[in-house]
Design a protein around this motif. Structure first.
Motif, PDB file in Angstrom:
ATOM      1  N   SER A 124       5.082 -30.435  36.764  1.00  0.00           N
ATOM      2  CA  SER A 124       5.082 -29.221  37.574  1.00  0.00           C
ATOM      3  C   SER A 124       6.005 -29.386  38.766  1.00  0.00           C
ATOM      4  N   LYS A 125       6.445 -28.275  39.322  1.00  0.00           N
ATOM      5  CA  LYS A 125       7.207 -28.308  40.559  1.00  0.00           C
ATOM      6  C   LYS A 125       6.315 -28.796  41.693  1.00  0.00           C
ATOM      7  N   LYS A 126       6.950 -29.387  42.721  1.00  0.00           N
ATOM      8  CA  LYS A 126       6.227 -29.908  43.867  1.00  0.00           C
ATOM      9  C   LYS A 126       6.249 -28.908  45.023  1.00  0.00           C
ATOM     10  N   GLU A 127       5.361 -29.141  45.977  1.00  0.00           N
ATOM     11  CA  GLU A 127       5.274 -28.260  47.136  1.00  0.00           C
ATOM     12  C   GLU A 127       6.586 -28.235  47.922  1.00  0.00           C
ATOM     13  N   ASP A 128       7.322 -29.348  47.936  1.00  0.00           N
ATOM     14  CA  ASP A 128       8.600 -29.386  48.641  1.00  0.00           C
ATOM     15  C   ASP A 128       9.545 -28.293  48.146  1.00  0.00           C
ATOM     16  N   GLU A 129       9.421 -27.951  46.866  1.00  0.00           N
ATOM     17  CA  GLU A 129      10.265 -26.912  46.269  1.00  0.00           C
ATOM     18  C   GLU A 129       9.590 -25.543  46.308  1.00  0.00           C
ATOM     19  N   LEU A 130       8.282 -25.501  46.090  1.00  0.00           N
ATOM     20  CA  LEU A 130       7.584 -24.219  45.985  1.00  0.00           C
ATOM     21  C   LEU A 130       7.274 -23.598  47.349  1.00  0.00           C
ATOM     22  N   CYS A 131       6.959 -24.438  48.341  1.00  0.00           N
ATOM     23  CA  CYS A 131       6.650 -23.955  49.701  1.00  0.00           C
ATOM     24  C   CYS A 131       5.560 -22.886  49.687  1.00  0.00           C
TER      25      CYS A 131
END
Length: 249
Positions: A34-41
């Motif tokens: 999955s995408k990480k919070e650093d990318e999803l914000c």
């Protein structure tokens, strides 16, 4: 089995296996592939916020929140061993931290309309009573507060690898409690469709902002398709989904 019986089984399983999960699947990660919070914000500004972690595990997601300036770090978890570990992990932020050993289906005395952010990283799906747990979370949040959770995508464990290919060996549409295959049947999880989570959030009064099940594949393919989270399976179905919702003003 009733709810209390299933919670007893799961608590016993978690006390036995907690060490296997210390520090795993914690923010900024949401789950496998999955995408990480650093990318999803998804969380936006964390500094100064009161946050509550549902199923806080070893405390590493709360540590991430503290490192980003959260004003208060609260967490609940079914497992005493997880709470003890989280207490140690968060020891340098002791004045900000309140950790409670409790099933998420029960309110252990948390304040209403108090938290800016409630979240659950790969834990909410353990609930036996989804509607009750979401009702609790709705009460904990301030009006306009944010609820974010991730969990294993419900299509993921419906596929199994046999005879050099993946086959659908369980019904996606049939919901209910079942012994967890990945845990060698030592714990009980409740299979729910993705739409069940979405509709339960709506029924609890949340406004859904995002549903994410994008797949991020690694540069190198895992060599073992029998791994629970294998690259080969992730090429076919998502391993993780994420939902962001808001409590109505």
């Amino acid at each position: 089995m009733d709810t209390n019986q299933m919670l007893t089984i799961n608590k016993k399983g978690w006390e036995k296996a907690a060490e296997r999960f210390f520090g795993r699947t914690a923010l900024p990660e949401y789950g496998p592939f999955s995408k990480k919070e650093d990318e999803l914000c998804l969380f936006g500004e964390i500094a100064g916020k009161r946050v509550l972690d549902i199923g806080c595990g070893s405390g590493h997601s709360l540590q991430y929140m503290g490192d980003n300036g959260a004003a208060e770090l609260w967490g609940i978890d079914l497992s005493k061993k997880q709470i003890d570990t989280a207490t140690n992990v968060l020891g340098n932020q002791a004045g900000l931290v309140k950790l409670i050993e409790s099933p998420m289906e029960e309110n252990p005395g948390l304040p209403d309309n108090y938290f800016d952010i409630v979240y659950s990283i790969y834990a909410l799906g353990w609930t036996i009573e989804l509607d009750q747990t979401l009702s609790n979370i709705q009460n904990y949040l301030k009006p306009g507060g944010t609820f974010i959770f991730s969990w294993e995508h419900p299509i993921h464990d419906r596929l199994t690898y046999q005879n050099e290919s993946f086959i659908l060996n369980k019904s996606y549409v049939k919901e209910g409690p079942e012994l967890n295959e990945a845990w060698h049947s030592e714990v009980v999880t409740y299979h729910r469709k993705l739409s069940t989570y979405i509709n339960a959030l709506i029924n609890a009064g949340f406004i859904i902002e995002k549903v994410i099940d994008d797949v991020v594949l690694p540069d190198e393919t895992s060599v073992d398709p029998l791994k629970w989270y294998s690259t080969q399976k992730a090429e076919l179905v998502p391993a993780t989904f994420i939902i962001k919702a808001t409590k109505k003003e």
